[in-house]
Design a protein around this motif. Sequence first.
Motif, PDB file in Angstrom:
ATOM      1  N   GLU A  72       0.828  -1.210   0.000  1.00 46.65           N
ATOM      2  CA  GLU A  72       0.000   0.000   0.000  1.00 46.65           C
ATOM      3  C   GLU A  72       0.860   1.257   0.000  1.00 46.65           C
ATOM      4  OE1 GLU A  72      -2.848   2.760  -0.081  1.00 46.65           O
ATOM      5  OE2 GLU A  72      -3.057   0.627  -0.513  1.00 46.65           O
TER       6      GLU A  72
ATOM      7  N   ASP B  26       2.120   1.877  -3.537  1.00 52.56           N
ATOM      8  CA  ASP B  26       1.093   1.812  -4.581  1.00 52.56           C
ATOM      9  C   ASP B  26       1.100   0.472  -5.323  1.00 52.56           C
ATOM     10  OD1 ASP B  26      -1.079   2.765  -5.934  1.00 52.56           O
ATOM     11  OD2 ASP B  26       0.092   3.795  -7.470  1.00 52.56           O
ATOM     12  N   TRP B  27       1.293  -0.582  -4.563  1.00 49.29           N
ATOM     13  CA  TRP B  27       1.199  -1.944  -5.070  1.00 49.29           C
ATOM     14  C   TRP B  27       1.975  -2.154  -6.372  1.00 49.29           C
ATOM     15  CZ3 TRP B  27      -0.025  -5.483  -1.723  1.00 49.29           C
ATOM     16  CH2 TRP B  27      -0.825  -5.127  -0.627  1.00 49.29           C
TER      17      TRP B  27
ATOM     18  N   SER C  32      -2.343  -5.217   5.825  1.00 50.97           N
ATOM     19  CA  SER C  32      -2.217  -4.833   4.422  1.00 50.97           C
ATOM     20  C   SER C  32      -3.581  -4.516   3.815  1.00 50.97           C
ATOM     21  CB  SER C  32      -1.548  -5.961   3.636  1.00 50.97           C
ATOM     22  OG  SER C  32      -1.492  -5.656   2.260  1.00 50.97           O
TER      23      SER C  32
ATOM     24  N   ASN D 106      -4.951  -1.199   5.351  1.00 48.91           N
ATOM     25  CA  ASN D 106      -4.304   0.007   4.820  1.00 48.91           C
ATOM     26  C   ASN D 106      -4.836   0.355   3.437  1.00 48.91           C
ATOM     27  OD1 ASN D 106      -2.638   0.723   6.953  1.00 48.91           O
ATOM     28  ND2 ASN D 106      -0.993  -0.646   6.316  1.00 48.91           N
ATOM     29  N   THR D 107      -4.985  -0.662   2.583  1.00 52.93           N
ATOM     30  CA  THR D 107      -5.513  -0.444   1.241  1.00 52.93           C
ATOM     31  C   THR D 107      -6.967   0.010   1.294  1.00 52.93           C
ATOM     32  OG1 THR D 107      -4.044  -2.162   0.373  1.00 52.93           O
ATOM     33  CG2 THR D 107      -5.884  -1.505  -1.023  1.00 52.93           C
TER      34      THR D 107
END
Length: 516
Positions: A218, A221-222, A409, A412-413
């Motif tokens: 995250e 930005d993946w 994870s 957060n996303t």
Amino acid sequence: MSPLKRQILLITVIAAAIMELIDTSIVNVALNYMSGNLGATLEDTSWVITSYAIANVIIIPMTSFLASNLGRRNYYIGSIILFTICSFLCGNATGIWELVAFRFLQGLGGGALLSVSATVVYELFPKEKQATASALFGIGIFIGPTIGPTLGGYITENYSWPWIFYINIPIGIAAVVSCLFLLYEPVIKQKLQKIDWVGIGLLIIGIGSLQTVLERGETDDWFAAGYIIFLSVTAVISLTAFIIWELSIQNPVVNLRILKFRSLSIAAVLTFITGMGLYTSIYLTPVVAQRLLGFTPTQSGLLLLPGSIIAVLALVITGKLLQKGVSPALIVFLGFLCFIYFNWSMSRINLESSSAAISLNLIFRAIGLALLTVPLGTLAVSSLETKDMPQGTALNNMMRQLGGSFGISIINTYVARRVASHRMDLITHITPDNPIFIDRLKAYTQMFQQHGITVLDAKQKAIQLVEKVVVKQSSFSSYLDAFFLIGLFFAVVLPLLLFVAKRDKTKAVVIPSSDH
């Protein structure tokens, strides 16, 4: 062993386990201090948490294998020494990546402090007092992550961040001395196995890559980041190869064949979700309390204290219920209900909620965790042969850690996406024809004018203040959505308990000797 020596050894191994668990959460509230002191960005500083989590997840499924091949006593004492030395080196680090490296080594040492400590605790009690053993160790397990943020907040506010590592040194030294005199090798030793170097290598590469992707995805930005794409591909290939390899050799480092037992596979899924609930609640609650409700780090940590006290009683009761033959599935069901209620109630708080109201919600989280700590481990090994129990609990424990990483994870996303959505919802109401907005803007403007600011500047500052209110409210609503989402995960997997609800009444409840 005399009663006095038994008590000293008991205190030693529980203290060692608590020390390791405290370090999983004590760093969270000190990241800002580390960032400023070491001249690093907050994103880089978060690797201090990431590296420790990666090391823990790698080493936990290997603890049974390492204890068998190195000798439990040697492995345990060596792990304490490694953990203690690395604690000193962490506190003495002068650069962020130096600190990250030492935290990784500290995490490798910490893996044995959980499972081996639990094994020793259960061996110190006769069969008829296993409930007492499970309650004692459960209390230690619960205290560690719970007091971590409180202790970390107090130390960083009143002293300096290196002391969150230095406090491990006297405990570690005392534990090593005590274990040198009192810790023994088990009477029945497992046969030495041929070392599965291929399995170890694939596990380290696969889990390390996966954990890094989950922890950093995250932030970067993946799949917009090249290294995230590379590590994702590496994780898929390595873990696929790991599964195939471990199922094809005679002495694997992780015996995946035991997942054929339904109780273990279902318990692993439930433990995964429990890990999500445990670590996301520890992550979300201080963030909401400090950033949005204005609590200090110490006050945020104290929110967890009332629940911790009540959970001690719940842990004792849980152990007694298991010993009397109550189905672990039933206790797990009640624990899941408590977690569902906790997340639902946290999703309904507001910016005016008091610390007492939040502490009350956290009591349900604490009770839920107390009801899940031992029964899930019991459920996991209930169908396994004695020789497979250490491996079964190691797999179950790894699922808890992975659940925490996946949970944070995902959260957060999800929060990042929901912030944008809530912001759009709010700014649609900020229009010249909205009387509520006009009245609020006038009130802010007058407030600034009363402090001697000109009309033009007062209007500008009023608009900026409205923007801050929008940002704060959209962030707050997003975190509430995150609590609701985690509660939804708990509700979705709850029906799995129906597949393990019917327990053989003639079979005694097995309390695992290496669960944590």
